[in-house]
Write an enzyme that holds these catalytic residues in place. Structure first.
Site, short mmCIF file in Angstrom:
data_model
loop_
_atom_site.label_atom_id
_atom_site.label_comp_id
_atom_site.label_asym_id
_atom_site.label_seq_id
_atom_site.Cartn_x
_atom_site.Cartn_y
_atom_site.Cartn_z
CB THR A 1 5.91 6.80 0.19
OG1 THR A 1 4.60 6.91 1.00
CG2 THR A 1 5.28 6.55 -1.43
CE1 TYR B 1 -2.12 -3.57 1.99
CE2 TYR B 1 -4.04 -2.29 0.94
CZ TYR B 1 -3.42 -3.58 1.57
OH TYR B 1 -4.31 -4.57 1.76
CD GLU B 2 -0.64 5.08 -3.49
OE1 GLU B 2 0.02 5.17 -4.46
OE2 GLU B 2 -1.82 5.68 -3.43
CG LEU B 3 -0.83 4.59 3.72
CD1 LEU B 3 -2.03 5.18 4.16
CD2 LEU B 3 -0.99 3.28 2.93
#
Lengths: 266, 303
Positions: A94, A62-64
């Site tokens: 990230t 998940y990019e966060l």
């Protein structure tokens, strides 16, 4: 596949919503053991569904700044909901995850779009021209990176003529540009869209020309309807199947992940 | 000991965010968004700011609505669970703000270049895309070793980065946990860093676990206590995401008139975190509080 018997059985009484069908289709694109870059909205559920059914060993990125090898302990609406952080495999920056993506370690990602063209280029930034902006959309987020760097990506979007256009107004997330050889020419290291899951059907890309081809229509949708809602003369596969229905087991899982039907309600 | 950096949020913003500043906010992406600080920018009628952030959720939309913004350098501006946000849309469509389009990777690399003291970072993203048309900080270059085409992403050094954390001491040594997004590079690249914290704790608490310190305290300009300062975004260890607030906000920026009402209620009539908590109400804060605690094992930094 177990699902095929359901479709071929006209007595099947499975009740489902269109978003549930689309999420189930998205989940089936994930192969077990793959590293999946999970996007917001429907892909969030697609990954959970895949992980709970045929792809238990898939890894979610998940990019966060989250990597998970398990399903979150409670339903989530966004990737930053605290259950999605609880007992994660890694909480990080990230840049760390984008580095994995850039190295070529991410197998598949999911992207939504507002406008797409016949070579799978996506626009989520500007409708109209840059001199005269008609609509400003939210922008890339991580989508440009995923489309550039994942081994393949899957597009999920509403199928309407104004969204399926001959040429997008702005390329936020590159597909195959103007056709075969384009990605290599511009310097992209790999990848490209493999599948487009829409509200009407599922489309693939011709391996030689890189043009979008209609592969299946959802139950009750005709090929003509898809053609009427596409802004260019869409190529149709020699044999167009019906998109597999979600199974009882998949629907039960989705009920668990989205109990109030926020993403998959009617 | 160094001097205390503890200030009220209002003083911190007044002193370290002059009009015209470039300000990085929302660097952890969907968690730990410094909404209390954003509200303070609006309340103090800051003007001509450049906002820098990956996905801002609704924070940037609010600050734009407050009339504080001249330029945006971001990857995504909207409302994560409802889609578009209208102050942003209207401002860009009407040419009121300048937009520099990034992706999450690009913005991270731009700040990392800033943090590393180099003029740019190379990457393989965005080649062939139109982001090159709406971001003057992107150019293609040829790798001097392999000849590969690469994207050069120009460094960004914000004037200020504002982050919200779980706990800090009064000297700016702060613990932050959860997903970090682009927080570390944003802090390192910034000339000035403002911390808002759920709790102010003793320096011993922080120095007992230096791996959890988000950026070195000597580079922090101000620390302000702001309980519930990231609401409606979630804070690991403190409170969950208030989905309803994001859903309600969808209607709150559709026109300048309804946004003005939102601003009066949630920003201008609020002078302290107590006011804000009263406005939220006990029932709501109880509902958002953690129900299941997962405590990490203690680690030993002994010698």
């Amino acid at each position: 596949m177990a699902t095929k018997s359901k479709i071929q059985n006209p007595k099947s009484k499975i009740k489902y919503t269109l978003p549930q069908l689309m999420v189930a289709a998205a989940a089936r694109e994930v192969v077990d053991n793959e590293v999946v870059f999970v996007g917001m909205r429907l892909p969030l559920l697609g990954f959970l569904l895949a992980k709970s059914t045929h792809a238990p060993n898939a890894i979610g990125v998940y990019e966060l700044g989250i990597i998970r090898d398990t399903v979150a302990p409670e339903p989530i609406l966004t990737m930053g909901d605290l259950p999605n952080l609880s007992r994660a495999q890694w909480l990080a920056d990230t840049a760390d995850l984008m580095g994995l993506l850039q190295q070529g370690i991410v197998d598949v990602s999911f992207i939504g779009g507002a406008q797409v063209d016949r070579f799978g280029n996506l626009n989520t930034s500007y409708i109209g021209s840059l001199d005269k902006i008609e609509t400003r959309l939210p922008g890339s987020g991580g989508a440009c990176d995923l489309a550039s760097l994942a081994k393949r990506h899957i597009i999920i979007m509403t199928h309407q003529k104004r969204r399926f256009v001959p040429k997008v107004d702005y390329i936020t997330s590159a597909g195959y540009g103007d056709g075969a050889g384009w990605r290599e020419r511009v310097g992209l290291p790999r990848g490209g869209p493999s599948t487009v899951i829409t509200t009407l059907g599922i489309l693939k890309f011709d391996p030689d020309t890189k043009e979008m081809v209609l592969a299946s229509t959802h139950p009750g949708v005709t090929v003509q309807q898809v053609l009427d809602n596409t802004g260019w003369p869409l190529r149709v596969a020699p044999e167009v199947n019906e998109t597999p229905l979600p199974t009882e087991a998949e629907l039960a899982m989705l009920q668990k992940f989205d109990p109030e039907g926020f993403w998959t309600g009617a | 000991m160094p001097d205390s950096k503890l200030l009220s949020l209002s003083e911190a913003i007044a002193r370290f965010v002059p009009d015209g500043s470039s300000v990085a906010l929302g660097t952890a992406q969907e968690t730990l968004i410094p909404f209390a600080a954003g509200n303070e920018l609006i309340r103090r009628r800051k003007r001509n700011l450049t906002l820098i952030g990956p996905i801002s959720d609704i924070l940037f939309d609010q600050i734009i609505g407050g009339g504080c913004v001249r330029k945006i350098q971001a990857a995504w501006v909207g409302n994560v669970i409802t889609g578009s946000s209208y102050n942003f849309r209207n401002a860009v469509e009407q040419g009121q703000i300048e937009m520099e389009d990034h992706s999450n990777l690009m913005l991270s690399m731009a700040l990392r270049a800033g943090a590393m003291g180099v003029p740019f970072m190379p990457a393989r993203t965005a080649l062939g895309s139109d982001l090159f048309k709406t971001n003057a900080g992107l150019k293609t270059i040829s790798c001097p070793f392999t000849g590969d085409t690469l994207t050069a992403i120009a460094a960004i050094n914000p004037d200020v980065t504002i982050i919200h954390v779980q706990r800090s001491d009064e000297y700016g040594n702060a613990h932050c946990w959860g997903n970090l997004g682009i927080t570390r590079e944003a802090c390192l690249a910034s000339r000035c860093v403002i911390i808002t914290a759920e709790e102010i704790v003793s320096p011993d608490v922080i120095s007992s676990d230096p791996n959890r310190v988000v950026t070195p305290g000597f580079r922090i300009s101000a620390v302000a206590q702001a309980p519930w300062g990231a609401h409606p975004s979630p804070v690991p260890g403190y409170y969950n995401r208030d989905h309803q607030a994001f859903i309600d906000y969808r209607e709150s920026s559709k026109t300048p008139e309804v946004f003005a009402k939102w601003q009066t209620r949630w920003v201008d009539s609020v002078q302290s975190s107590d006011d804000y908590l009263n406005l939220l109400g006990k029932e709501r804060t109880t509902k958002l509080s953690l129900k299941n605690h997962v405590l990490s094992e203690v680690v030993d930094y002994g010698y």
